[in-house]
Design an enzyme around this catalytic site. Sequence first.
Site, short mmCIF file in Angstrom:
data_model
loop_
_atom_site.label_atom_id
_atom_site.label_comp_id
_atom_site.label_asym_id
_atom_site.label_seq_id
_atom_site.Cartn_x
_atom_site.Cartn_y
_atom_site.Cartn_z
N TRP A 191 0.84 -1.22 0.00
CA TRP A 191 0.00 0.00 0.00
C TRP A 191 0.86 1.25 0.00
O TRP A 191 0.35 2.35 0.12
CB TRP A 191 -0.92 -0.01 1.23
N ASP A 192 2.18 1.08 -0.14
CA ASP A 192 3.09 2.20 0.09
C ASP A 192 2.95 3.35 -0.90
O ASP A 192 3.45 4.44 -0.65
CB ASP A 192 4.55 1.71 0.11
N GLU A 225 0.61 -4.89 11.84
CA GLU A 225 0.75 -6.31 11.53
C GLU A 225 1.00 -7.19 12.75
O GLU A 225 1.08 -8.41 12.64
CB GLU A 225 1.88 -6.50 10.51
N LYS A 277 2.79 -2.36 15.95
CA LYS A 277 4.03 -2.20 15.18
C LYS A 277 4.12 -0.78 14.62
O LYS A 277 5.17 -0.18 14.54
CB LYS A 277 4.00 -3.20 14.02
N GLN A 278 2.96 -0.24 14.20
CA GLN A 278 2.93 1.04 13.50
C GLN A 278 1.53 1.61 13.63
O GLN A 278 0.61 0.90 14.05
CB GLN A 278 3.30 0.83 12.03
#
Length: 805
Positions: free
Chosen positions: A353-354, A492, A612-613
Amino acid sequence: MSRWLLAYDGYDPDWEGVREALCTLGNGYFATRGAQPEATADGVHYPGTYVAGCYDRLASRVAGHTVVNEDLVNAPNWLPLTVRIEDGPWLRLAALAAGDGALLAHRQELDLRRGVLTRLLRFADAAGRVTRMAQRRFVSMDDPHLAALETTLVPENWSGRMEVRSAIDGRVTNSGVARYRLLNGSHLVPDGEGPHGHEAVWLSCRTATSRIGIAVAARTRVDAAAERRTHDERGWIGQDMTVRAQESVPVTVEKVVALFTTRDRAIGEPAEAARTRVDRAGTFDELLERHVPAWDRLWHRSQLDVDREDVQRVLNLHTFHLLQTVSVHTVELDVGVPARGLHGEAYRGHVFWDELFVLPFLTLRFPEIARALLLYRWRRLPEARRAARREGHRGAMYPWQSGADGREETQRLHLNPRSGRWLPDHSHLQRHVGLAIAYNVWRFYEATGDAEFLAEYGAEMLLEIARFFADLAVHNKKGDRYEIRGVMGPDEYHDGYPGRDEPGLDNNVYTNVLAVWVLCRALDVLALLPADSREGLRERLGLTGEEITRMRDVSRRMRVVFHDGVLSQFEGYADLEELDWDGYRRRYGDIRRLDRILEAEGDTPNRYRASKQPDVLMLFYLLSRQELDSVLTRLGYPPGPDLIERTIAYYLPRTSHGSTLSAVVHAWLMARVDGDEAWEFFLESLRGDIEDRQRGTTAEGIHLGAMAGTLNLVQRCYAGISTQGPVLHLDPRLPTGLGHVRLGLRYRGHWGIDVTCSRDRLRVALRPGVASPIEVACDPDRVTIEPGGSWETPLADGRLPARHA
Ligand code: BGC
């Protein structure tokens, strides 16, 4: 250090991989890591050349399973060039460093402005003969099929026989990432090689299963009388040139290379095309003379200046690598944004998705590239439709990882290097990737006003994605709300509930809220299209009135879960345990990959409130406050004051920043509340690759999303640019570290807009020759600027909030 220079002195085997990735040269068609030309893949060095979109699929046996992976193929290595004196050993840095001779000096300089990598080497052989070597190379931004390497050798204290070997190596494999080494990486099948005329050799191969023909031709010239011998083995061809070297007399060796594949247009056969192209190519200097202006043109369109040299240098590095991965040469290709650039093999060259982080910079400078990247997705709609149908849904379900044909490429098993265990990988459940694609389509349309794109391609993607999410949503037990179950959010670490066999989470708030936003945009698109296109599209898609009613209904009644006055990452998050963050930091130091640590301990992050993010917080990164308010209000959850601030404060200390995207997103989020901390995150995102902050990942490829994300921060956060409609909105707020920012933009066909902001002034100028006036807004003003004109306004509050304000 100059804003245009990345330089390294000495030789450090531990950093060689990072240097190689950061010194990669490319042009959007292909890229080659900055490996030393004499090096082979030996655990320290990793020469790699990657052609955009050139994938191959192979099966491997691991942990008792057959796994099939598609890789971005490591193409034949065109670099090999080495030298030896008399009958001594061929030059190898490692041997010199280990005392077999001496490494007297070594320096590498990457000139970002011109796209040229220079290397200066001085070494002595075991007999004390000292030789100076200077190498320059580039991958042509002018002709995307060409690259060149020039080597000048000066014997300092000796005369005698010198042999130079120049080769093409087609025996390379994909073995650049240690974690993947158990997997089959033999993608190249040799197809033929041979000499071509006196000066050139060629080599051709095919990828094992995708059967893409790849051919390289190399022409090597020596400016001294040289005896030449050609050797070839299957998959390798080289020429040895023997020269009578004279003390202090330079010998220059020039290697010009052409690369073609069967994916190229306007060619017959790749090997023939490569041979013809090197025949016709000019000298190194002539090619360089065309390469540098091609870069000049790109830099001219990429202006993004700040008043801090150290920051500027990294921003230039990030722009450089972005434009080497996707450039004007990408426009005619059918490729997406590989998360790790064309710079290494991590994530196998897949497209995630970057592009969410990449497109905003491109859209305002190179809209044609942004459009081409969106078309990569459009061409894969049939595959996304098939994927949705297989799961029993309508519409289009895009894959979390995409490669050649758009099927799901996410691995089903991954290795935890800390425990040595192969584990099930459920990350394909990140259905939100489709929402990111729809979001990009809409933002592209908003910024460019490209109605033709919307009608021809964008609307179809948006509607099909919206349709999928409307169908994925199911009624809750009471029947008053819709829910989305069994998915993963961007974080994730969480892929399921402790104690539940089925992977996936329910009501991930990022997915639910963004799905509603996308559904609203899909309804807008239907209203916006001219009646005949709308009806034509509806007929083609078989989109019924009931489905549209359902979309509207889901967009009004989607479930959103809260706990403790904040948005819940997913349903049940509040029941998870708190992690002992301090304890883990004390024990492990770096806990960025907390998931691997916990798994190695026999535990799982699924048990903890640990991310994680950014996950929930991505909503605040992507949607404006007004957009988010309007979605929540539409759903009957009026957000109330400070929901955003409270939610940021809640999740930030529960995030391990295991992705380089994390610092980028937090730099944006914190800008709302704490300018100092925002600046720290910005600096952290600048350091990500140049300092290899994740220790070991940069060598496997740059983090393109994070790199482009830093450019987007300057544009969107500091200059405060937003592009919703025909008016260019600005809301500059500079961080403490910056005194001014200057940007050159293209906007809705206006190709020359200069924006300069300092802490107390904003200036917008329209270059002369621009076709029509432009409307600009900076609250509370709204003005029209004529071509050649400018507008300047004082800023009352052009700074980010200070920590203790
Ligand atoms: C991140 C993803 C990202 C991927 C590729 C992962 O580590 O969690 O969000 O898309 O890297 O950059």
